[in-house]
Enzyme design. Structure first.
Site, PDB file in Angstrom:
ATOM      1  N   GLY A  14     -17.469  39.002 -10.993  1.00 25.96           N
ATOM      2  CA  GLY A  14     -17.098  40.032 -11.955  1.00 25.96           C
ATOM      3  C   GLY A  14     -16.036  41.011 -11.513  1.00 25.96           C
ATOM      4  N   SER A  15     -15.184  40.639 -10.567  1.00 28.22           N
ATOM      5  CA  SER A  15     -14.141  41.593 -10.133  1.00 28.22           C
ATOM      6  C   SER A  15     -13.131  41.842 -11.249  1.00 28.22           C
ATOM      7  CB  SER A  15     -13.445  41.097  -8.869  1.00 28.22           C
ATOM      8  OG  SER A  15     -12.598  39.999  -9.127  1.00 28.22           O
ATOM      9  N   HIS A 111      -6.256  33.043 -15.843  1.00 23.98           N
ATOM     10  CA  HIS A 111      -6.250  31.814 -15.043  1.00 23.98           C
ATOM     11  C   HIS A 111      -5.437  32.079 -13.778  1.00 23.98           C
ATOM     12  CE1 HIS A 111      -6.568  27.531 -14.266  1.00 23.98           C
ATOM     13  NE2 HIS A 111      -5.258  27.511 -13.992  1.00 23.98           N
ATOM     14  N   GLU A 144      -7.989  25.383 -28.375  1.00 23.06           N
ATOM     15  CA  GLU A 144      -8.974  24.291 -28.247  1.00 23.06           C
ATOM     16  C   GLU A 144      -8.824  23.530 -26.934  1.00 23.06           C
ATOM     17  OE1 GLU A 144      -7.269  25.090 -30.813  1.00 23.06           O
ATOM     18  OE2 GLU A 144      -8.754  25.486 -32.391  1.00 23.06           O
ATOM     19  N   ASP A 147      -6.938  25.834 -20.814  1.00 23.56           N
ATOM     20  CA  ASP A 147      -5.822  26.599 -20.214  1.00 23.56           C
ATOM     21  C   ASP A 147      -4.489  26.276 -20.894  1.00 23.56           C
ATOM     22  OD1 ASP A 147      -7.388  25.935 -17.035  1.00 23.56           O
ATOM     23  OD2 ASP A 147      -7.677  27.629 -18.384  1.00 23.56           O
ATOM     24  N   VAL A 174      -5.357  40.110  -6.731  1.00 26.18           N
ATOM     25  CA  VAL A 174      -4.826  41.480  -6.890  1.00 26.18           C
ATOM     26  C   VAL A 174      -4.020  41.566  -8.189  1.00 26.18           C
ATOM     27  CG1 VAL A 174      -3.190  43.167  -5.951  1.00 26.18           C
ATOM     28  CG2 VAL A 174      -4.796  41.996  -4.421  1.00 26.18           C
ATOM     29  N   GLU A 176      -4.293  39.460 -10.781  1.00 26.10           N
ATOM     30  CA  GLU A 176      -5.206  39.251 -11.915  1.00 26.10           C
ATOM     31  C   GLU A 176      -5.784  40.579 -12.392  1.00 26.10           C
ATOM     32  OE1 GLU A 176      -8.207  36.162 -11.431  1.00 26.10           O
ATOM     33  OE2 GLU A 176      -7.055  35.362  -9.761  1.00 26.10           O
TER      34      GLU A 176
END
Ligand code: GRF
Length: 203
Positions: A14-15, A111, A144, A147, A174, A176
């Site tokens: 959960g970061s 991602h 659908e 990624d 970092v 993200e």
């Protein structure tokens, strides 16, 4: 001003969820994390939600007879909490077209690679193995495919000759933590316009 309500789907530490909560607090954004839903009952992300006083729900796939029932349960929780935007923050399941059809352009994902390169699992390891000189992360609308949705934001990091999987993954993480909260803010401010495959950010 009424707050925009987001639901965050998680599977692990959960970061990225934490980064979203921290940005909302730091910038006093009119955004509320209305609910956190995890497909893993022991995800530390649920602990983060609890510590922040945010409702957390575990929806464990094996407890449901079908993927449809599993997704309908998640869908019901999101609607029960009047969620407007669904944020996949380390959520390790693929949502079906049925779910996406109900939340068109209202589901975004982080991602840890520069899509369309290195889709799927362990994108950081794929990049390292391929020998790329730059890597990074992508925030995109979920469609659908896996990624494959329209790209909202990307952040680039260098790949060093002596990088290990962890050193590269940490450098990407970092970024993200900057990209996902920024994309959430842009969506909540109605600044994202999707035209086909392209996403335009309104000034
Ligand atoms: C992140 O690297 C994300 O890109 C990937 O899984 C990781 C989740 O990390 N999908 P966290 O649970 O947000 O810390």
């Amino acid at each position: 001003m009424t707050k925009r309500r987001i639901g965050v789907l998680v599977s692990g530490r959960g970061s990225n969820l934490q980064a979203i909560m921290d940005k909302i607090a730091a910038e006093n954004l009119p955004i509320e994390v209305a609910v956190v839903v995890s497909d893993k009952a022991d995800a530390f992300a649920l602990e983060r939600a609890a510590q922040a006083g945010i409702p957390g729900k575990a929806v464990v796939r094996k407890n449901y007879s079908s993927k449809e029932e599993f997704e309908n349960t998640i869908d019901g929780i999101l609607r029960e909490h009047n969620v407007e935007l669904v944020v996949l923050a380390g959520f390790m399941r693929i949502l079906t077209g049925n779910f996406i059809a109900k939340w068109r352009h209202k589901v975004i994902n982080i991602h840890p690679a520069l899509l369309p390169s290195f889709k799927g699992l362990d994108a950081q390891g794929q990049a390292l193995e391929y020998g790329v000189k730059v890597a990074g992360c992508t925030v995109h609308f979920v469609d659908e495919g896996m990624d494959t949705g329209p790209i909202i934001l990307q952040k680039v990091v260098p790949v060093m000759d002596d990088d290990t999987h962890d050193s590269l993954a940490n450098r990407i993480l970092v970024q993200e933590h900057l990209a996902l909260p920024e994309a959430v803010k842009l969506w909540c401010e109605d600044k994202l316009e999707v035209k086909g495959r392209k996403v335009y950010i309104k000034k």
